[in-house]
Design a protein around this motif. Structure first.
Motif, PDB file in Angstrom:
ATOM      1  N   VAL A   1     -75.563  39.581  77.163  1.00 54.30           N
ATOM      2  CA  VAL A   1     -74.599  40.827  77.032  1.00 54.30           C
ATOM      3  C   VAL A   1     -73.372  40.126  77.554  1.00 54.30           C
ATOM      4  O   VAL A   1     -72.324  40.409  76.998  1.00 54.30           O
ATOM      5  N   ASP A   2     -73.246  39.589  78.623  1.00 53.25           N
ATOM      6  CA  ASP A   2     -72.076  39.302  79.405  1.00 53.25           C
ATOM      7  C   ASP A   2     -71.378  38.110  78.711  1.00 53.25           C
ATOM      8  O   ASP A   2     -70.426  37.874  78.477  1.00 53.25           O
ATOM      9  N   GLY A   3     -72.225  37.249  78.324  1.00 44.03           N
ATOM     10  CA  GLY A   3     -71.753  36.008  77.429  1.00 44.03           C
ATOM     11  C   GLY A   3     -71.346  36.253  76.085  1.00 44.03           C
ATOM     12  O   GLY A   3     -70.744  35.562  75.385  1.00 44.03           O
ATOM     13  N   GLY A   4     -71.997  37.283  75.244  1.00 44.18           N
ATOM     14  CA  GLY A   4     -71.832  37.614  74.001  1.00 44.18           C
ATOM     15  C   GLY A   4     -72.715  36.826  73.262  1.00 44.18           C
ATOM     16  O   GLY A   4     -72.691  37.290  71.813  1.00 44.18           O
ATOM     17  N   SER A   5     -73.728  35.892  73.560  1.00 45.52           N
ATOM     18  CA  SER A   5     -74.488  35.164  72.587  1.00 45.52           C
ATOM     19  C   SER A   5     -75.901  34.711  73.513  1.00 45.52           C
ATOM     20  O   SER A   5     -75.533  34.593  74.814  1.00 45.52           O
ATOM     21  N   PHE A   6     -76.662  34.245  72.930  1.00 45.80           N
ATOM     22  CA  PHE A   6     -77.974  33.620  73.485  1.00 45.80           C
ATOM     23  C   PHE A   6     -77.346  32.343  74.273  1.00 45.80           C
ATOM     24  O   PHE A   6     -77.861  31.844  75.133  1.00 45.80           O
ATOM     25  N   THR A   7     -76.533  31.818  73.314  1.00 43.00           N
ATOM     26  CA  THR A   7     -76.365  30.204  73.794  1.00 43.00           C
ATOM     27  C   THR A   7     -75.326  30.423  75.312  1.00 43.00           C
ATOM     28  O   THR A   7     -75.440  29.571  75.938  1.00 43.00           O
ATOM     29  N   ALA A   8     -74.562  31.465  74.936  1.00 35.67           N
ATOM     30  CA  ALA A   8     -73.718  31.370  76.492  1.00 35.67           C
ATOM     31  C   ALA A   8     -74.735  31.912  77.609  1.00 35.67           C
ATOM     32  O   ALA A   8     -74.464  31.578  78.734  1.00 35.67           O
ATOM     33  N   ALA A   9     -75.638  32.650  77.303  1.00 31.35           N
ATOM     34  CA  ALA A   9     -76.456  33.120  78.267  1.00 31.35           C
ATOM     35  C   ALA A   9     -77.286  32.026  78.800  1.00 31.35           C
ATOM     36  O   ALA A   9     -77.473  31.819  79.925  1.00 31.35           O
ATOM     37  N   ALA A  10     -77.891  31.093  77.790  1.00 26.00           N
ATOM     38  CA  ALA A  10     -78.650  30.123  78.054  1.00 26.00           C
ATOM     39  C   ALA A  10     -77.766  29.199  79.242  1.00 26.00           C
ATOM     40  O   ALA A  10     -78.210  28.394  80.391  1.00 26.00           O
ATOM     41  N   ASP A  11     -76.582  28.849  78.922  1.00 23.38           N
ATOM     42  CA  ASP A  11     -75.513  27.961  79.669  1.00 23.38           C
ATOM     43  C   ASP A  11     -75.319  28.685  81.100  1.00 23.38           C
ATOM     44  O   ASP A  11     -75.362  27.784  82.064  1.00 23.38           O
TER      45      ASP A  11
ATOM     46  N   THR B   1     -77.630  47.693  70.765  1.00 20.56           N
ATOM     47  CA  THR B   1     -78.108  48.878  69.909  1.00 20.56           C
ATOM     48  C   THR B   1     -78.185  50.112  70.817  1.00 20.56           C
ATOM     49  O   THR B   1     -77.760  49.815  72.374  1.00 20.56           O
ATOM     50  N   ALA B   2     -78.808  51.399  70.553  1.00 24.23           N
ATOM     51  CA  ALA B   2     -78.728  52.274  71.533  1.00 24.23           C
ATOM     52  C   ALA B   2     -79.435  52.209  72.786  1.00 24.23           C
ATOM     53  O   ALA B   2     -79.286  52.643  73.750  1.00 24.23           O
ATOM     54  N   ALA B   3     -80.658  51.707  72.373  1.00 20.43           N
ATOM     55  CA  ALA B   3     -81.666  51.000  73.356  1.00 20.43           C
ATOM     56  C   ALA B   3     -80.989  50.152  74.341  1.00 20.43           C
ATOM     57  O   ALA B   3     -81.374  50.109  75.466  1.00 20.43           O
ATOM     58  N   GLY B   4     -80.445  49.155  73.775  1.00 18.46           N
ATOM     59  CA  GLY B   4     -79.615  48.057  74.770  1.00 18.46           C
ATOM     60  C   GLY B   4     -78.834  48.630  75.602  1.00 18.46           C
ATOM     61  O   GLY B   4     -78.546  48.384  76.724  1.00 18.46           O
ATOM     62  N   SER B   5     -77.939  49.883  74.952  1.00 15.88           N
ATOM     63  CA  SER B   5     -77.133  50.470  75.880  1.00 15.88           C
ATOM     64  C   SER B   5     -77.571  51.052  77.134  1.00 15.88           C
ATOM     65  O   SER B   5     -76.941  51.203  78.076  1.00 15.88           O
TER      66      SER B   5
END
Length: 314
Positions: A13-23, A58-62
């Motif tokens: 969520v904070d990075g906006g992508s899975f790639t950013a999260a991985a970094d 999604t609503a569940a994610g929020s």
């Protein structure tokens, strides 16, 4: 749901992508994807809308996000707290100390430790050695400083020093030369630690010496604290036993004379802990301070302090 999955979710969520999260997490992008996929499969709800270049909740994610942040932040604070405690920066430690610790080391120990570790809270229980033993056995106290002998079931014992026991009197004639047990029982006696009476290790030594001579040691006065016993002695109401370290203390009253026993008598002061337990760095540092102070005031060394935590696993 695991903390690792929630960390991956928040980082995505904070990075906006899975790639950013991985970094951010220092893992591979497929690892992040797999962690979030397992989280979605567990709840059978999608957490992201996977369209475009940036993830959308999604609503569940929020709904999950606020809870996930709270859990991850709490876990991180808990981890930081343990790291700080390992570094002896803060926290609370509980140590049992022998009843007369104030005469031996207590004020100096507290001051030295507080100067070094001002954010660590000390809980010090000044009890009879038998009560300290029970506190250590039950896990209420991490370790204890006691006078031997004590029941050592379930305990490890590390002798530190021997301190000579002396006989004290307001009458110089009573202690003009080394004292025999016959002389002890021939005059009024004041003894302290009345709650535990003959379970007290030093009292037991006196009693056994009297029995070996066919004598019975019957105190005229029994009180709870050494300070009270010394006050009665200073008033000439009886004689009592003291350790040599006590006589060197600034708290020892003027006008009381001492002599050794004809057959020297010693208290052995030791550290105790539960068998196979691992002492925290904070408690080990505190014990090191106690050991140094004891050796300054009663330098007859008989052992070493407990090993550092890593040594207990060997």
């Amino acid at each position: 749901m695991t903390i690792t999955q929630l960390r991956a979710f928040v980082a995505a969520v904070d990075g906006g992508s899975f790639t950013a999260a991985a970094d951010a997490l220092g893992v591979s992008q497929p690892t992040v994807s797999a962690l979030i996929r397992k989280l979605e499969e567990h709840h059978r709800l999608p957490l992201f809308i996977r369209t475009g270049r940036r993830l959308t909740l999604t609503a569940a994610g929020s709904e999950l996000l606020a809870w996930a942040r709270q859990i991850v932040e709490t876990a991180e604070r808990a981890d930081e707290a343990l790291v700080e405690l390992r570094g002896v920066q803060r926290g609370t430690i509980s140590l049992g100390v022998l009843r007369n610790a104030n005469f031996y080391f207590l004020p100096d120990m507290i001051e030295l430790f507080h100067r070094a570790r001002p954010n660590v809270q000390l809980r010090l229980f000044g009890q009879n050695s038998f009560e300290v033993v029970e506190g250590v056995r039950e896990g209420v106290l991490e370790a204890g400083i006691v006078v031997l002998p004590v029941p050592d079931d379930e305990l490890e014992v590390f002798p530190l020093i021997q301190d000579e026991v002396l006989w004290a009197s307001a009458s110089p004639d009573h202690v003009a030369q080394p004292v025999t047990i016959d002389q002890v029982v021939s005059n009024p006696v004041v003894l302290y630690d009345v709650s535990h009476s003959w379970n007290d290790p030093t009292r037991r030594q006196l009693s056994e010496r009297a029995q070996e001579r066919g004598l019975r040691l019957e105190p005229q006065f029994e009180v709870e604290y050494l300070e009270a016993a010394l006050e009665l002695v200073s008033r000439g109401l009886g004689d009592t036993m003291v350790s040599r370290a006590v006589t060197r203390s600034a708290h020892f009253p003027d006008g009381i004379h001492v002599a050794p026993f004809e057959t020297p008598m010693y208290d052995t002061i030791a550290v105790i802990r539960r068998r196979n337990s691992i002492l925290s760095p904070a408690i080990l540092e505190l014990i090191d301070i106690v050991s140094a102070l004891l050796r300054q005031r009663a330098p007859r060394i008989v052992g070493e302090a407990p090993p550092a935590p890593a040594s207990t696993n060997e």
